[in-house]
Scaffold this motif. Structure first.
Motif, PDB file in Angstrom:
ATOM      1  N   HIS A 291      36.083  62.338  40.662  1.00 33.01           N
ATOM      2  CA  HIS A 291      37.160  62.051  41.615  1.00 33.01           C
ATOM      3  C   HIS A 291      36.569  61.846  42.999  1.00 33.01           C
ATOM      4  O   HIS A 291      35.496  62.368  43.310  1.00 33.01           O
ATOM      5  N   GLY A 292      37.308  61.125  43.810  1.00 27.53           N
ATOM      6  CA  GLY A 292      36.989  61.058  45.219  1.00 27.53           C
ATOM      7  C   GLY A 292      37.644  62.208  45.956  1.00 27.53           C
ATOM      8  O   GLY A 292      38.108  63.177  45.340  1.00 27.53           O
ATOM      9  N   PRO A 293      37.724  62.126  47.277  1.00 24.89           N
ATOM     10  CA  PRO A 293      38.339  63.207  48.065  1.00 24.89           C
ATOM     11  C   PRO A 293      39.778  63.468  47.617  1.00 24.89           C
ATOM     12  O   PRO A 293      40.568  62.544  47.456  1.00 24.89           O
ATOM     13  N   MET A 294      40.110  64.735  47.417  1.00 26.13           N
ATOM     14  CA  MET A 294      41.440  65.081  46.944  1.00 26.13           C
ATOM     15  C   MET A 294      42.451  65.018  48.084  1.00 26.13           C
ATOM     16  O   MET A 294      42.106  65.136  49.260  1.00 26.13           O
ATOM     17  N   THR A 295      43.710  64.832  47.730  1.00 18.50           N
ATOM     18  CA  THR A 295      44.792  64.737  48.709  1.00 18.50           C
ATOM     19  C   THR A 295      45.173  66.121  49.206  1.00 18.50           C
ATOM     20  O   THR A 295      45.500  67.000  48.398  1.00 18.50           O
ATOM     21  N   PRO A 296      45.146  66.354  50.514  1.00 25.52           N
ATOM     22  CA  PRO A 296      45.607  67.653  51.012  1.00 25.52           C
ATOM     23  C   PRO A 296      47.104  67.826  50.744  1.00 25.52           C
ATOM     24  O   PRO A 296      47.925  67.060  51.245  1.00 25.52           O
TER      25      PRO A 296
END
Length: 681
Positions: free
Chosen positions: A550-555
Motif C-alpha cells: 500500500h501507499g500512504p494510508m488515509t488519516p
C-alpha cells in the motif's frame, strides 16, 4: 511467477486535494491529483480513475493508499468525479451514458497535455470505473495506452446488478436506492463556496428514480447493448488486464474478455468479494498494486517487466470450506493457464438420473414418464443463497444449502474416489417443461462434505422465456418440453475424495430474484439432462502471487463501530417468510468515520426487509430504508430515503420518498410512484 516492477526507490509525492478540469461545454469536473514531486521537471505517465463516488469523501479511504502508491512509483494518478457527482458541475441522468464517455475522452486528452504528463495515459477502475475503462477503451482515445478493469462486465444485461439470466435481481432496487442516497449528498462548501446549497438542491430536483429507469428495460435491448463491449470486442485496441473474484458478482466477464479480445490481455481471478485485491476479502489478498505497476511499466513506460510471460489466466482454485455466512480466508491454491480458452481443461459430463443420481454413465433418454420429475419450489427457496454481490461483509456468503435443498430436485454423485478440480463455467443441459408461460429455473452446484454439510460452489438463475434470446424472449407453451442450455457462474473449486458433487434444480430463488407471476411447477426428463464441468488436470501448474502493498494510508478516525445483522424468519401463523439486512453506521460494516484531513464525518445506515409467502409469488414485498448523514462542525446534512416494491400479475409497482435536511431543517423532498408492465418477467 509474478516479479516486482523494477522501480527506483519510492519517490516523494505531492497531493493536490482539488483541481478543476474544464470541459469544452464549460462543465467543470472535480479531481484529486497525486504526483511524484519532480514530475514538472520529469513528466511521467498518468493513471486515470473516473467514477461518481466522490473523490473528496466517498472513496477517499481507499484512494490514498492506491493512488499514492502509483505516484511513489513514478506515475501521476488522477481521480476524477463524473459530471453531476461530488463537486463536479452538472447533472447525472443515468449510468454509462454516451455523455459520460464523451467527458472521459476530454479528460484523457486534458491529462495528456499537462506539463507533469509525458502524454501516455492508463485507465483503471473497479465496478463502475472498471465498466467505463472498457467502454472508454472501445472509443480509442489516442493517449490511452492500456487499461486495468477490475470487477466489471462486458455485458450490462446478463452480468450486472439489474438482471441475471433474464431474471430481475432484487439488487436492482437496492442499487437504485443506494444511488439515490449517493446523489443526495451535498457539494462541499469548502470546495465550491456559497453556491453549494443551490447546486445541491438543483441536483436533488433533477434526480431520476434510478430503479425505475432500469426496470423499464427487461430485455437485452439497445439500452443495455450500449456500453456492453461484448457487442464488439474488436473496438478495443489497447492492452487489457482484467480481474475478478469468486465471491464477487462480476467474475464471468474475465474468461469472456480473455476469449474475445484480440489485444494483449491477461486475467486474474481470486477468492475476493467486491474489494480491490490488495485489500481482498476473503483472503488471501495479493499484491495488486505491484501487479498494476508491472502492467503500467510495461505498456506506459516501455519496460519489459515480464507481464506477457505470465500465464494468460491466473486463478485461485478454492478448497472446500464450511458453509458459513462469514468467511475471511479461503483455503486453496493459485494455478496458471498459459492460454484461455485452455486446452488443459477437459469436459467432465455428469448425467442426472430419475433416482437422484449424478454420474458419468448416461441414462436411457427414452425412459419417458419413468424418468419424469417435477418440482414446485416454495417461493422462499433461496434463503441460504447469500448476497448476489459479496463485499467483504459479515454474513454475506451462502450458508448450508440443506436449508434450500428440500425445496429442489437434488442429484448427487457417489463419494468421490479421487479429487476433481474445476475451473471455468459449468454448463447445464435440461429437457424441461413448465405449467405456465413464464417460469424460472434455478441451478445450484454444491460440495457435500462427508459430515453432510453442503457448500454452494456455483449457481445460475434463468428465465425460460429467454431460452433462445435475451433480446427477443418468448412465452412458454405450458406442458411443452424444451431443450435448454445455459452456463452457471464461473468458479474454481476442488472437490476432495470422500466428498460428493450435488446439483439442485428449483423454480424460485428468493430473496435474490423477483418471482414469476404464478406459482410454477417444472417438469424434467431426468435422463435427458446433464452437467458439464471444465476439469483441471490432476497436477495443474501452480503460481505464486506477491503479498499486498500500500501507499500512504488515509488519516481517518472511526467514531462509532458499525453493525450488520442478516437473518430470516418464518411466521407460522401467516406463513410469511421475512429476510432482513440491517446495517447501522456503515452499509458495509465500516462504521461512522471521520476523514481527519478534511474533518468530514460519514454515517450511512440501511435496513431492507423482503417478505413472501411460500404459495403466492404476488405476496412478495420489498421495503428499504436509508439514512445518510455527513458534515462537520458548522455544516451538517442528512438524507432519509424509503423505497418499496411489489407486483401484481401484470405490473411492477415501485415507490420512493426522499427528504434532505440541512442541520435539522428539511430543505427538499422528492416522491416517485411508478408502475411498469411486466415483460415476460
Amino acid at each position: 511467477m509474478s516479479t516486482p516492477a523494477k522501480s527506483p526507490t519510492p519517490k516523494n509525492i505531492i497531493v493536490e486535494e482539488h483541481i478543476w478540469i474544464t470541459l469544452k461545454d464549460g462543465c467543470r469536473l472535480a479531481a484529486r491529483l497525486w504526483l511524484p514531486e519532480d514530475a514538472l521537471d520529469n513528466p511521467v505517465p498518468a493513471i486515470l480513475e473516473y467514477i461518481p463516488y466522490r473523490k473528496r469523501d466517498g472513496t477517499r479511504g481507499r484512494d490514498e493508499p492506491m493512488h499514492g502508491y502509483y505516484a511513489q512509483n513514478g506515475y501521476a494518478a488522477v481521480r476524477v468525479d463524473m459530471r453531476g457527482s461530488g463537486e463536479s458541475d452538472g447533472h447525472m441522468a443515468d449510468e454509462y451514458l454516451p455523455l459520460e464517455q464523451d467527458d472521459a475522452l476530454e479528460v484523457i486528452a486534458w491529462i495528456a497535455q499537462q506539463p507533469w504528463c509525458d502524454g501516455a495515459v492508463g485507465m483503471q477502475g473497479k465496478s463502475w470505473s472498471g465498466f467505463n475503462a472498457l467502454q472508454v477503451a472501445a472509443r480509442r482515445p489516442p493517449a490511452l495506452k492500456a487499461i486495468i478493469t477490475t470487477f466489471s462486465t462486458d455485458n450490462r444485461f446478463t452480468d450486472d446488478i439489474h438482471y441475471m439470466g433474464g431474471c430481475l435481481l432484487n439488487d436492482n432496487l437496492w442499487w437504485g436506492s443506494i444511488m439515490l442516497a449517493f446523489q443526495a449528498r451535498p457539494l462541499d462548501p469548502a470546495i465550491v463556496g456559497d453556491s453549494w446549497r443551490a447546486a445541491w438542491l438543483e441536483r436533488i430536483e433533477k434526480m431520476p428514480f434510478f430503479p425505475a429507469l432500469w426496470l423499464a428495460h427487461q430485455r437485452y435491448d439497445a439500452y443495455w447493448q450500449h456500453g456492453s463491449v461484448s457487442t464488439d470486442y474488436d473496438a478495443i485496441v489497447c492492452p487489457v488486464l482484467t480481474i475478478g473474484g469468486w465471491a464477487d458478482s462480476y467474475t464471468n466477464s474475465v474468461p469472456r474478455l480473455l476469449a474475445g479480445l484480440n489485444v494483449p490481455c491477461r486475467g486474474i481471478i481470486g477468492p475476493w468479494g467486491h474489494i480491490y485485491p490488495h485489500d481482498g476479502v476473503p483472503g488471501p489478498a495479493i499484491g495488486y498494486l505491484q501487479e498494476a505497476v508491472r502492467w503500467w511499466d510495461h505498456w506506459l513506460k516501455g519496460r519489459d517487466t515480464g507481464v506477457m510471460d505470465d500465464p494468460q489466466l491466473r486463478a485461485y482454485v478454492e478448497d472446500p470450506v464450511a458453509p458459513e455466512g462469514t468467511r475471511t480466508e479461503m483455503p486453496g491454491r493459485w494455478v496458471g493457464l498459459a492460454q484461455w480458452p485452455s486446452p488443459e481443461l477437459t469436459p467432465l459430463v455428469l448425467h442426472t438420473g430419475a433416482d437422484g443420481s449424478l454420474g458419468e454413465n448416461a441414462g436411457d433418454k427414452n425412459a419417458g414418464k419413468q424418468g419424469l420429475l417435477t418440482i414446485r419450489s416454495p417461493e422462499s427457496h433461496g434463503r441460504a443463497g447469500g448476497e448476489w454481490m459479496g463485499a467483504g461483509c459479515p454474513g454475506e456468503h451462502p450458508t448450508d444449502q440443506r436449508l434450500d435443498d428440500g425445496g429442489a430436485l437434488v442429484f448427487e454423485t457417489a463419494p468421490l474416489e479421487t479429487e476433481i478440480s474445476t475451473l471455468g463455467a459449468p454448463r447445464l443441459s435440461l429437457e424441461i417443461a413448465a405449467d405456465a408461460p413464464v417460469a424460472h429455473v434455478v441451478a445450484r452446484l454444491s460440495d457435500v462434505a462427508p459430515d453432510g454439510r453442503v457448500t454452494r460452489v456455483s449457481y445460475q438463475v434463468f428465465n425460460l422465456t429467454h431460452r433462445d434470446s435475451h433480446t427477443n424472449p418468448a412465452p412458454l407453451e405450458p406442458g411443452q418440453f424444451y431443450l435448454v442450455d445455459f452456463d452457471l457462474n464461473a468458479c474454481g473449486h476442488r472437490f476432495l475424495p470422500g466428498h460428493r458433487i450435488r446439483l439442485a434444480v428449483a423454480s424460485t430463488y428468493w430473496p435474490m430474484i423477483w418471482p414469476t407471476p404464478t406459482h410454477v411447477e417444472l417438469s424434467l426428463r431426468a435422463e435427458a439432462c446433464s452437467l458439464t464441468l471444465p476439469r483441471l488436470p490432476d497436477h495443474p501448474t501452480t503460481v505464486t502471487m506477491l503479498p499486498p502493498a500500500h501507499g500512504p494510508m488515509t488519516p481517518m478516525t472511526r467514531i462509532e463501530e458499525g453493525t450488520i445483522r442478516r437473518y430470516s424468519q418464518q411466521d407460522h401463523v401467516t406463513g410469511e417468510h421475512t429476510y432482513v439486512t440491517d446495517a447501522v453506521g456503515g452499509v458495509f460494516g465500516e462504521g461512522v468515520i471521520r476523514f481527519d484531513e478534511i474533518g468530514t464525518e460519514i454515517a450511512h445506515s440501511l435496513r431492507r426487509e423482503l417478505t413472501i409467502r411460500d404459495d403466492d409469488p404476488l405476496s412478495a414485498r420489498y421495503v428499504l430504508d436509508q439514512t445518510f448523514a455527513m458534515g462537520r462542525d458548522g455544516w451538517r446534512t442528512r438524507s432519509e430515503i424509503r423505497t418499496a416494491m411489489h407486483s401484481d400479475a401484470t405490473h411492477f409497482h415501485l415507490s420512493g420518498d426522499l427528504a434532505v435536511f440541512e442541520d435539522d431543517e428539511c430543505v427538499a423532498k422528492r416522491e416517485w410512484r411508478e408502475s411498469i408492465p411486466r415483460d415476460l418477467m
